[in-house]
Scaffold this motif. Structure first.
Motif, PDB file in Angstrom:
ATOM      1  N   ASP A 171       0.874  -1.175   0.000  1.00  0.00           N
ATOM      2  CA  ASP A 171       0.000   0.000   0.000  1.00  0.00           C
ATOM      3  C   ASP A 171       0.908   1.222   0.000  1.00  0.00           C
ATOM      4  O   ASP A 171       1.853   1.300   0.792  1.00  0.00           O
ATOM      5  CB  ASP A 171      -0.905   0.007   1.236  1.00  0.00           C
ATOM      6  CG  ASP A 171      -2.013   1.060   1.139  1.00  0.00           C
ATOM      7  OD1 ASP A 171      -1.728   2.176   0.661  1.00  0.00           O
ATOM      8  OD2 ASP A 171      -3.137   0.761   1.542  1.00  0.00           O
ATOM      9  N   LYS A 192       2.786  -7.169   6.724  1.00  0.00           N
ATOM     10  CA  LYS A 192       1.760  -6.160   6.484  1.00  0.00           C
ATOM     11  C   LYS A 192       2.101  -5.196   5.340  1.00  0.00           C
ATOM     12  O   LYS A 192       1.214  -4.806   4.571  1.00  0.00           O
ATOM     13  CB  LYS A 192       1.529  -5.355   7.761  1.00  0.00           C
ATOM     14  CG  LYS A 192       0.468  -4.265   7.662  1.00  0.00           C
ATOM     15  CD  LYS A 192      -0.925  -4.838   7.534  1.00  0.00           C
ATOM     16  CE  LYS A 192      -1.975  -3.739   7.559  1.00  0.00           C
ATOM     17  NZ  LYS A 192      -3.336  -4.278   7.437  1.00  0.00           N
ATOM     18  N   CYS A 193       3.375  -4.837   5.249  1.00  0.00           N
ATOM     19  CA  CYS A 193       3.711  -3.673   4.409  1.00  0.00           C
ATOM     20  C   CYS A 193       4.391  -3.976   3.086  1.00  0.00           C
ATOM     21  O   CYS A 193       4.235  -3.205   2.137  1.00  0.00           O
ATOM     22  CB  CYS A 193       4.601  -2.709   5.200  1.00  0.00           C
ATOM     23  SG  CYS A 193       3.816  -2.069   6.694  1.00  0.00           S
ATOM     24  N   ASN A 226      -4.151  -4.732  15.371  1.00  0.00           N
ATOM     25  CA  ASN A 226      -3.619  -3.371  15.272  1.00  0.00           C
ATOM     26  C   ASN A 226      -2.111  -3.360  15.103  1.00  0.00           C
ATOM     27  O   ASN A 226      -1.555  -2.468  14.466  1.00  0.00           O
ATOM     28  CB  ASN A 226      -3.997  -2.556  16.517  1.00  0.00           C
ATOM     29  CG  ASN A 226      -5.488  -2.326  16.599  1.00  0.00           C
ATOM     30  OD1 ASN A 226      -6.144  -2.125  15.596  1.00  0.00           O
ATOM     31  ND2 ASN A 226      -6.027  -2.383  17.814  1.00  0.00           N
ATOM     32  N   THR A 228       4.837   3.238  13.226  1.00  0.00           N
ATOM     33  CA  THR A 228       3.453   3.562  12.868  1.00  0.00           C
ATOM     34  C   THR A 228       3.362   3.933  11.390  1.00  0.00           C
ATOM     35  O   THR A 228       4.365   4.159  10.721  1.00  0.00           O
ATOM     36  CB  THR A 228       2.936   4.742  13.709  1.00  0.00           C
ATOM     37  OG1 THR A 228       3.638   5.928  13.309  1.00  0.00           O
ATOM     38  CG2 THR A 228       3.150   4.487  15.183  1.00  0.00           C
ATOM     39  N   ILE A 229       2.151   4.031  10.916  1.00  0.00           N
ATOM     40  CA  ILE A 229       1.929   4.371   9.514  1.00  0.00           C
ATOM     41  C   ILE A 229       2.440   5.765   9.180  1.00  0.00           C
ATOM     42  O   ILE A 229       2.769   6.070   8.029  1.00  0.00           O
ATOM     43  CB  ILE A 229       0.433   4.245   9.160  1.00  0.00           C
ATOM     44  CG1 ILE A 229       0.260   4.211   7.624  1.00  0.00           C
ATOM     45  CG2 ILE A 229      -0.366   5.381   9.783  1.00  0.00           C
ATOM     46  CD1 ILE A 229      -1.122   3.818   7.185  1.00  0.00           C
ATOM     47  N   ASP A 230       2.554   6.629  10.227  1.00  0.00           N
ATOM     48  CA  ASP A 230       3.074   7.985  10.016  1.00  0.00           C
ATOM     49  C   ASP A 230       4.586   8.058  10.122  1.00  0.00           C
ATOM     50  O   ASP A 230       5.184   9.118   9.962  1.00  0.00           O
ATOM     51  CB  ASP A 230       2.460   8.949  11.035  1.00  0.00           C
ATOM     52  CG  ASP A 230       0.963   9.088  10.831  1.00  0.00           C
ATOM     53  OD1 ASP A 230       0.537   9.137   9.651  1.00  0.00           O
ATOM     54  OD2 ASP A 230       0.230   9.137  11.827  1.00  0.00           O
ATOM     55  N   ARG A 277       0.524   3.953   1.190  1.00  0.00           N
ATOM     56  CA  ARG A 277       0.486   4.669   2.467  1.00  0.00           C
ATOM     57  C   ARG A 277       1.578   4.200   3.417  1.00  0.00           C
ATOM     58  O   ARG A 277       1.905   4.870   4.397  1.00  0.00           O
ATOM     59  CB  ARG A 277      -0.872   4.461   3.152  1.00  0.00           C
ATOM     60  CG  ARG A 277      -2.058   5.021   2.373  1.00  0.00           C
ATOM     61  CD  ARG A 277      -3.370   4.787   3.099  1.00  0.00           C
ATOM     62  NE  ARG A 277      -3.592   3.369   3.378  1.00  0.00           N
ATOM     63  CZ  ARG A 277      -3.817   2.884   4.603  1.00  0.00           C
ATOM     64  NH1 ARG A 277      -3.822   3.690   5.668  1.00  0.00           N
ATOM     65  NH2 ARG A 277      -4.029   1.584   4.768  1.00  0.00           N
ATOM     66  N   PHE A 278       2.200   3.044   3.124  1.00  0.00           N
ATOM     67  CA  PHE A 278       3.174   2.460   4.049  1.00  0.00           C
ATOM     68  C   PHE A 278       4.593   3.007   3.865  1.00  0.00           C
ATOM     69  O   PHE A 278       5.504   2.594   4.565  1.00  0.00           O
ATOM     70  CB  PHE A 278       3.217   0.938   3.882  1.00  0.00           C
ATOM     71  CG  PHE A 278       1.919   0.241   4.189  1.00  0.00           C
ATOM     72  CD1 PHE A 278       1.004   0.796   5.085  1.00  0.00           C
ATOM     73  CD2 PHE A 278       1.604  -0.984   3.614  1.00  0.00           C
ATOM     74  CE1 PHE A 278      -0.186   0.155   5.387  1.00  0.00           C
ATOM     75  CE2 PHE A 278       0.420  -1.637   3.910  1.00  0.00           C
ATOM     76  CZ  PHE A 278      -0.489  -1.057   4.792  1.00  0.00           C
ATOM     77  N   ALA A 308       2.164  -0.607  13.249  1.00  0.00           N
ATOM     78  CA  ALA A 308       0.907  -0.209  13.892  1.00  0.00           C
ATOM     79  C   ALA A 308       0.258   0.895  13.074  1.00  0.00           C
ATOM     80  O   ALA A 308       0.952   1.742  12.495  1.00  0.00           O
ATOM     81  CB  ALA A 308       1.169   0.281  15.310  1.00  0.00           C
ATOM     82  N   GLU A 309      -1.050   0.867  13.008  1.00  0.00           N
ATOM     83  CA  GLU A 309      -1.765   1.882  12.240  1.00  0.00           C
ATOM     84  C   GLU A 309      -1.567   3.271  12.833  1.00  0.00           C
ATOM     85  O   GLU A 309      -1.575   4.264  12.113  1.00  0.00           O
ATOM     86  CB  GLU A 309      -3.264   1.553  12.198  1.00  0.00           C
ATOM     87  CG  GLU A 309      -3.628   0.392  11.285  1.00  0.00           C
ATOM     88  CD  GLU A 309      -3.521   0.752   9.812  1.00  0.00           C
ATOM     89  OE1 GLU A 309      -3.441   1.951   9.489  1.00  0.00           O
ATOM     90  OE2 GLU A 309      -3.495  -0.177   8.979  1.00  0.00           O
ATOM     91  N   SER A 310      -1.375   3.339  14.174  1.00  0.00           N
ATOM     92  CA  SER A 310      -1.186   4.648  14.811  1.00  0.00           C
ATOM     93  C   SER A 310      -0.377   4.476  16.088  1.00  0.00           C
ATOM     94  O   SER A 310      -0.206   3.365  16.602  1.00  0.00           O
ATOM     95  CB  SER A 310      -2.535   5.285  15.155  1.00  0.00           C
ATOM     96  OG  SER A 310      -3.198   4.508  16.143  1.00  0.00           O
TER      97      SER A 310
END
Length: 389
Positions: free
Chosen positions: A158, A236-237, A229, A284-286, A160-161, A258-260
């Protein structure tokens, strides 16, 4: 006068008249003999002249046929040369266009290299730039001995990762995977010899198949059933070649995703829990990183410069440059091939032109001979007619 004398005189008179009568006859006989001889000569001359005239007419016909064939071939070659000149112009135009595109692609490579220097040390950028050439020159087999960079061997599941993966890997994204320590040493020596910067290699035969943290403590990834989570980042990524499992675990094996930050530090799944049980960092995703030792670091990834975007832009520029360089080579070879053909055709045209000129001269020469023979034959016929009269 006595009778005897008269008779004598009479006989003499007869003899004299007889001589005068024989001389014209002899003259006519001589004339007739000469006339017959002249007729015979004229008939022979007529026969020979006709024979020569027939031969020259046959030669004239052969020369005319050859001249026609040469003229047709010359016209065809001239038309072909014109077509090839037009084709050569198009090939040169195409070559100039491709050459301009090659220049633009090269500039794009330089630009992306400059962008890459903002996220990597200069020596590493230089080393990576030189490595592909060195691999070819050293005969290292791609896909068997040389696998390229970590970033070049992963695909984000994704987009976003990208922040999480960049934060997790940091500079290791540009570490280079090779099969053995020997291959790594071979390339390092060549880099040092050429003064082409530095590269960090990951020899697969030297890497541990188990994931460890920076203190070399073995980590055990949590079962994804235990938490939706927080999951292993590798699962995952990213997607990667299973042949590079050791290298991927070396870089990402001790990282969870982790998503957040809230999910990573919730009471149920606190950082203390990760550190005591799994010895793993959570990203985290950020791009924020929760260290297994209990402290956190915020995202320090420059969002204005994506390493993935820069890398893919560089790869795209290199691929385009390579493709255009190949097209440029083909276009140049085609242009040169056409030019060579034009030179050959031009030489042939010149040869045909010389042949045509020679045949035209020969045609003119034979035509004059034929005219001369016709005139001679007419004269012979005229003389024969005059003899008949």
């Amino acid at each position: 006068m006595p009778t005897t004398q008269k008779n004598k005189h009479k006989r003499r008179g007869v003899d004299t008249r007889s001589d005068f009568e024989e001389k014209p006859q002899l003259h006519r006989i001589e004339e007739d003999s000469l006339s017959l001889e002249k007729k015979s000569d004229l008939h022979l001359a007529k026969k020979n002249t006709k024979k020569k005239l027939k031969k020259k007419k046959h030669e004239l016909l052969e020369v005319q046929n050859r001249l026609r064939d040469v003229s047709q071939t010359l016209d065809t070659r001239t038309a072909t040369r014109k077509e090839m000149v037009d084709e050569c112009k198009l090939a040169r135009t195409k070559l100039l266009k491709i050459s301009a595109e090659v220049g633009e692609a090269h500039e794009r490579i330089q630009e992306t290299h400059s962008m890459l220097r903002n996220v990597l040390p200069r020596n590493e950028v230089i080393g990576l730039h030189a490595l592909n050439r060195i691999v070819r020159e050293e005969g290292v087999i791609c896909g068997m001995q040389y696998f390229g960079t970590i970033i070049g061997n992963i695909t984000l599941l994704d987009t976003r990762f990208y922040k999480a993966v960049e934060a997790a890997a940091k500079g290791a994204l540009f570490h280079v995977v090779v099969d053995t320590k020997d291959t790594a040493m071979k390339l390092i020596k060549r880099l040092e010899k050429d003064g082409c910067g530095k590269v960090t290699f990951l020899p697969l035969d030297q890497l541990n198949s188990n994931s460890t943290n920076k203190n070399n403590i073995a980590v055990n990834c949590p079962d994804t059933k235990d938490s939706q989570n927080v999951v292993p980042l590798l699962e995952k990524c990213i997607k990667y070649n299973p042949k590079l499992e050791k290298a991927m675990r070396h870089v990402f094996g001790n990282k969870l995703f982790a998503e957040s930050t809230k999910a990573a530090t919730s009471s149920e799944w606190s950082t203390r829990y990760w550190s005591t049980k799994y010895h793993m960092d959570v990203v985290t995703i950020d791009g924020d990183l929760c260290h297994y030792e209990g402290f956190m670091s915020s995202n320090n990834v420059d969002t204005s410069i994506s390493v993935f975007d820069t890398f893919h832009a560089l790869n795209g520029a290199i691929e385009m440059f390579s493709r255009l360089t190949g097209q440029e080579k083909e276009a140049k070879e085609k242009s040169e091939e056409i030019e060579t053909k034009i030179v050959v055709i031009l030489r042939h045209i010149q040869e045909l032109g010389a042949q045509k000129a020679n045949l035209e001269d020969e045609l003119e020469r034979i035509s004059k001979i034929i005219d001369t023979l016709k005139t001679r034959l007419d004269g012979i016929r005229k003389n024969l007619r005059s003899l008949k009269v």
